[in-house]
Design an enzyme around this catalytic site. Structure first.
Site, PDB file in Angstrom:
ATOM      1  CB  THR A  72      -0.882   0.189   1.167  1.00  0.00           C
ATOM      2  OG1 THR A  72      -1.678  -1.305   1.202  1.00  0.00           O
ATOM      3  CG2 THR A  72      -1.628   1.338   1.266  1.00  0.00           C
ATOM      4  CG  ASN A 153      -6.577  -8.421  -5.017  1.00  0.00           C
ATOM      5  OD1 ASN A 153      -6.333  -7.810  -6.295  1.00  0.00           O
ATOM      6  ND2 ASN A 153      -7.479  -7.761  -4.344  1.00  0.00           N
ATOM      7  CD  GLN A 181      -2.584 -11.588  -3.861  1.00  0.00           C
ATOM      8  OE1 GLN A 181      -2.480 -12.401  -3.755  1.00  0.00           O
ATOM      9  NE2 GLN A 181      -3.300 -10.670  -2.849  1.00  0.00           N
ATOM     10  CB  ALA A 202       7.608 -10.110   3.710  1.00  0.00           C
ATOM     11  CG  HIS A 203       1.695  -9.437   4.456  1.00  0.00           C
ATOM     12  ND1 HIS A 203       0.139  -9.847   4.302  1.00  0.00           N
ATOM     13  CD2 HIS A 203       1.722  -8.329   3.706  1.00  0.00           C
ATOM     14  CE1 HIS A 203      -0.511  -8.702   3.711  1.00  0.00           C
ATOM     15  NE2 HIS A 203       0.375  -7.905   3.395  1.00  0.00           N
ATOM     16  CB  CYS A 326      -8.770  -3.579   2.660  1.00  0.00           C
ATOM     17  SG  CYS A 326      -7.480  -4.232   1.562  1.00  0.00           S
TER      18      CYS A 326
HETATM   19  N1  PLP Z   1      -2.212  -4.806  -3.694  1.00  0.00           N
HETATM   20  C1  PLP Z   1      -2.918  -6.108  -3.872  1.00  0.00           C
HETATM   21  C2  PLP Z   1      -3.103  -6.616  -5.141  1.00  0.00           C
HETATM   22  C3  PLP Z   1      -3.409  -6.748  -2.659  1.00  0.00           C
HETATM   23  O1  PLP Z   1      -3.845  -8.105  -2.717  1.00  0.00           O
HETATM   24  C4  PLP Z   1      -2.959  -6.253  -1.451  1.00  0.00           C
HETATM   25  C5  PLP Z   1      -3.245  -6.850  -0.213  1.00  0.00           C
HETATM   26  O2  PLP Z   1      -4.280  -7.702  -0.082  1.00  0.00           O
HETATM   27  C6  PLP Z   1      -2.220  -4.923  -1.621  1.00  0.00           C
HETATM   28  C7  PLP Z   1      -1.954  -4.202  -2.729  1.00  0.00           C
HETATM   29  C8  PLP Z   1      -2.030  -4.238  -0.202  1.00  0.00           C
HETATM   30  O3  PLP Z   1      -0.714  -5.037   0.271  1.00  0.00           O
HETATM   31  P1  PLP Z   1       0.018  -4.584   1.809  1.00  0.00           P
HETATM   32  O4  PLP Z   1      -1.245  -5.149   2.652  1.00  0.00           O
HETATM   33  O5  PLP Z   1       1.011  -5.180   1.728  1.00  0.00           O
HETATM   34  O6  PLP Z   1      -0.087  -3.147   1.844  1.00  0.00           O
END
Ligand code: PLP
Length: 400
Positions: A72, A153, A181, A202-203, A326
């Site tokens: 993000t 995603n 992803q 990383a998560h 989210c």
């Molecule tokens: N972009 C995509 C395609 C995602 O699936 C996600 C998380 O679900 C994010 C960005 C956000 O990632 P982060 O949680 O590391 O900010």
């Protein structure tokens, strides 16, 4: 039984990753930028982790891999920096994103739009895929940035980012891909098609939360959003998250080694789940199997509200999702289902199962059984199921 099938939201930390990180909390905690012995306990490990991260995406030494808190943050930075450098200065006036980007791109694009930048939103086709040719219809020599994710995603759909990067380059626009992803699921080589920016966390591949990376090609450096330090060449100030970066390095190394397993064994389990669930009548899958990541299945059961389904699955100990993590607190339709033009009744019925290399056959068998029971129970009390439109009228075709 407890079954975790929400790995596109986040993953369990691999115990080997955890072991690698542990010494860097209490035992070895020096700031790697300091000039004393405590720093020399952390600096070498940081260097090794960075080398692993460079190696797995094949980043050239001339490029930058900047450590961030998450995707993000990186996505926001890429878009806002382009706005500051290219749009606000009047050099260019336009950016392009896809309709199915994660909110960290979409909401940032909307923000930039509200500041006077033109934004084009690329649609997806009926398979949930953004076609490269659609980019040609909107791109101009005033386009500053094209931002299209590598893998979606929700559906796992893999987008033709190589082709799009090439088109962007023809018009002198920068190309960013959100690869969060894709890393750990398909081979990544930034020297292959040379995106200007590539972001990931990383998560999503069994590393820790709160650490991610932004790859920047040489010559495409961004304006720092955080000033006040010399870390990462001054491009990203702030004391480095040493345990997190060490963990990310280890997680990337393991993910690279496990890539074949992911693409073969995890796919087998996903296909087993998909085959069994598609036996249920009035059930739909958006993206064909060979066009998506091996771990993901977005499936719609007509007449079964996604949230009701999650409730039943959760009671059976199974974690799945109706949309991105989210967005899961609101009851809006799944973004991709809306983007492909699925009728309202089906758009609210999509459930995402996302597997990992830790998923077992026993867990999949249990999930098949629990899902079939849940669909049967929920359809028996669903007034919308009896009256729901059938087949093509819903904007989706069954892919049995
Ligand atoms: N972009 C995509 C395609 C995602 O699936 C996600 C998380 O679900 C994010 C960005 C956000 O990632 P982060 O949680 O590391 O900010």
């Amino acid at each position: 039984m407890r079954v975790y099938l929400d790995n596109n939201a986040t993953t369990m930390v691999d115990p080997d990753v955890m072991r690698e990180m542990e010494p860097f909390f209490v035992e070895k905690y020096g700031n790697p930028n300091s000039l004393h012995a405590f720093a020399s306990q952390t600096h070498p490990a940081l260097k090794v982790a960075m080398e692993k991260i460079y190696a797995v995406i094949n980043a050239p030494k001339s490029g930058w891999v900047l450590m961030r808190t998450c995707t993000t943050e990186s996505n926001n930075w890429v878009l806002k920096s382009i706005y500051l450098e290219e749009i606000l200065t009047g050099k260019k006036n336009h950016i392009v994103v896809s309709e199915v980007e994660h909110p960290s791109v979409l909401a940032t694009a909307k923000y930039i739009e509200s500041m006077g930048c033109k934004v084009s939103y690329l649609p997806v086709n009926s398979e949930g895929i953004v076609e490269a040719e659609r980019l040609r219809e909107v791109i101009t020599d005033k386009t500053a940035l094209v931002s299209v994710m590598w893998a979606n995603n929700e559906t796992g759909a893999i987008f033709p980012v190589e082709e799009m990067a090439q088109i962007a380059a023809e018009y002198g626009a920068k190309f960013h891909t959100d690869a969060v992803q894709a890393v750990g699921k398909i081979p990544i080589d930034v020297q292959d098609f040379e995106p200007d920016y590539l972001t990931f966390s990383a998560h999503k591949f069994h590393g820790p939360k709160g650490v991610g990376a932004l790859y920047i090609k040489k010559g495409s450096e961004l304006t720092p959003l955080l000033h006040g330090g010399s870390q990462m060449g001054g491009l990203r100030s702030g004391t480095l998250n040493v345990p997190g970066i060490v963990g990310m390095g280890k997680a990337m190394e393991i993910a690279a080694d496990a890539l074949d397993f992911e693409m073969v064994e995890v796919k087998e389990l996903r296909d087993m789940l998909e085959d069994a669930l598609l036996e249920i009548p009035d059930t739909f899958v958006v993206t064909p199997r060979n066009k998506r990541t091996a771990n993901t299945l977005l499936i719609a059961f007509r007449g079964v509200e996604g949230e009701a389904m999650l409730w039943d699955l959760n009671r059976a100990g199974i974690a799945a999702s109706t949309g991105s993590a989210c967005a899961s607190e609101d009851l809006e339709a799944n973004t991709v289902m809306e983007a492909i033009g699925a009728a309202e009744d089906l758009a609210h019925t999509a459930i995402r199962f996302s597997l990992s290399r830790f998923t077992t056959e026993e867990e999949i068998e249990y999930t098949i059984d629990a899902t079939k029971k849940a669909v049967e129970r929920l359809r028996s009390i669903s007034s919308s199921y009896a009256y729901a439109p059938k087949g093509h009228e819903s904007g989706l075709e069954a892919r049995h």
